[in-house]
Scaffold this motif. Sequence first.
Motif, PDB file in Angstrom:
ATOM      1  N   UNK A 111     147.717  51.452 -10.204  1.00 61.65           N
ATOM      2  CA  UNK A 111     147.476  53.529 -10.254  1.00 61.65           C
ATOM      3  C   UNK A 111     147.874  52.870  -9.179  1.00 61.65           C
ATOM      4  N   UNK A 112     147.409  52.860  -8.027  1.00 62.71           N
ATOM      5  CA  UNK A 112     147.952  54.108  -6.602  1.00 62.71           C
ATOM      6  C   UNK A 112     149.348  52.968  -6.475  1.00 62.71           C
ATOM      7  N   UNK A 113     149.791  52.375  -7.050  1.00 72.07           N
ATOM      8  CA  UNK A 113     151.515  52.135  -7.147  1.00 72.07           C
ATOM      9  C   UNK A 113     152.027  53.178  -7.861  1.00 72.07           C
ATOM     10  N   UNK A 114     151.459  53.357  -8.672  1.00 74.76           N
ATOM     11  CA  UNK A 114     151.990  54.324  -9.807  1.00 74.76           C
ATOM     12  C   UNK A 114     152.368  55.490  -9.148  1.00 74.76           C
ATOM     13  N   UNK A 118     155.936  55.531  -8.477  1.00 73.71           N
ATOM     14  CA  UNK A 118     156.189  56.173  -9.583  1.00 73.71           C
ATOM     15  C   UNK A 118     156.713  54.627 -10.214  1.00 73.71           C
ATOM     16  N   UNK A 119     155.778  53.581 -10.197  1.00 72.44           N
ATOM     17  CA  UNK A 119     156.524  51.745 -10.830  1.00 72.44           C
ATOM     18  C   UNK A 119     155.005  51.090 -10.723  1.00 72.44           C
ATOM     19  N   UNK A 120     154.940  50.405 -11.113  1.00 72.07           N
ATOM     20  CA  UNK A 120     153.681  48.798 -10.943  1.00 72.07           C
ATOM     21  C   UNK A 120     154.367  47.963  -9.816  1.00 72.07           C
ATOM     22  N   UNK A 225     155.795  44.551  -2.836  1.00 69.20           N
ATOM     23  CA  UNK A 225     154.284  44.347  -3.660  1.00 69.20           C
ATOM     24  C   UNK A 225     153.901  44.861  -5.423  1.00 69.20           C
ATOM     25  N   UNK A 226     153.859  43.476  -6.002  1.00 65.09           N
ATOM     26  CA  UNK A 226     153.304  43.532  -7.139  1.00 65.09           C
ATOM     27  C   UNK A 226     151.785  43.064  -7.692  1.00 65.09           C
ATOM     28  N   UNK A 227     151.461  43.746  -8.769  1.00 58.60           N
ATOM     29  CA  UNK A 227     149.686  43.214  -9.374  1.00 58.60           C
ATOM     30  C   UNK A 227     149.666  41.550  -8.804  1.00 58.60           C
ATOM     31  N   UNK A 228     150.864  40.725  -8.993  1.00 58.72           N
ATOM     32  CA  UNK A 228     150.558  39.779  -9.242  1.00 58.72           C
ATOM     33  C   UNK A 228     151.045  38.671  -7.564  1.00 58.72           C
ATOM     34  N   UNK A 229     150.948  39.557  -6.812  1.00 60.97           N
ATOM     35  CA  UNK A 229     151.606  38.511  -5.894  1.00 60.97           C
ATOM     36  C   UNK A 229     150.680  37.690  -4.826  1.00 60.97           C
ATOM     37  N   UNK A 230     149.330  38.050  -5.325  1.00 61.11           N
ATOM     38  CA  UNK A 230     148.132  37.519  -4.902  1.00 61.11           C
ATOM     39  C   UNK A 230     148.379  36.052  -6.077  1.00 61.11           C
ATOM     40  N   UNK A 231     148.235  35.748  -6.838  1.00 58.85           N
ATOM     41  CA  UNK A 231     148.435  35.267  -8.680  1.00 58.85           C
ATOM     42  C   UNK A 231     147.546  33.453  -7.940  1.00 58.85           C
TER      43      UNK A 231
END
Length: 316
Positions: A111-114, A118-120, A225-231
């Motif tokens: 949400x904060x990245x968007x 303005x993107x994931x 950064x992306x939501x899969x960065x920690x994986x």
Amino acid sequence: MELFLQMFPAALVMATPIIIAALGGLFSERSGVINIALEGIMLVGAFATAVTVIFLGESMGRAAIWVGLLVGALVGCAYSAIHAFVSIRLRADQTISGTALNMLSTGITVFLCQLIFQGQRSPNIPVSMPKISIPILKDIPILGRMFFNEAYPTFFIAVLLVVGAYFLLYKTRFGLRLRSCGEFPQASASMGINVAKMRYIGVLTSGALGGLAGGIMLLTTNIQFSVSVIHGVGFIALGCLVFGKWNPWGCLLTGVFFGFSEIISSYSGNIPGLSGMPTEFFYSIPYVLTIVALVLFAKRSIGPKAAGQIYDAGER
């Protein structure tokens, strides 16, 4: 031997966030609170680090990296305060609380990245973590190439944190009190120790180290950064904690072991007998080893006796 010398520095890069996150879990569990939210804490720490470095990178240069890591640690600490409050003050189930934080971290960072970018995904990070070569030490045969030539300084930070954690937990009065709260909280309270306060300190320290680990992982293994960065590295850190028997030195050694398991896929084509195997097999190795370590060592590794137990001051 040449292949090993090529793999070792890369393994240290992957081992660093695992070691630091495992130390975070160590402080929390030694105080008596299970913290399976390390994955989520690392994610929010990585996001905070990314935002800081992106906005300050052009004006501050590489100094923005260290500011970003500090912000990541502070945000991780603040995020873990939710877990501390729910687990200690409200006496909720610690496993459920940690799971909820892991789930929340994904939604809140997307949400904060968007909202901000303005993107994931974030834009590329404008500055990179510098590598260092230590004079004289880099010329030591074999060891110099493994540890001191073109290495990220973050690994040395991890080693210092291990030394500091060992001294703090096993050589100071504070460490004795913290460990006693994870073993016999009622007995600790009878000696005048504020169990709730010590557990808050343990969980908040865990959050700070988890946020720092997330920031380091972002800056040393990714360009954005992306939501899969920690994986899944947060969960691997928990396996590292169990495998290392809730000891700082154990976390260091097992962290390096898991670091090797993380990077073996990158070198599998050069290893005789493995070049023909599917890439997906090597990507699964860290998680398979985590499960194996838990199955083989969970019963032998005796953790803090009161970890996960809700503290009741009236219970004797």
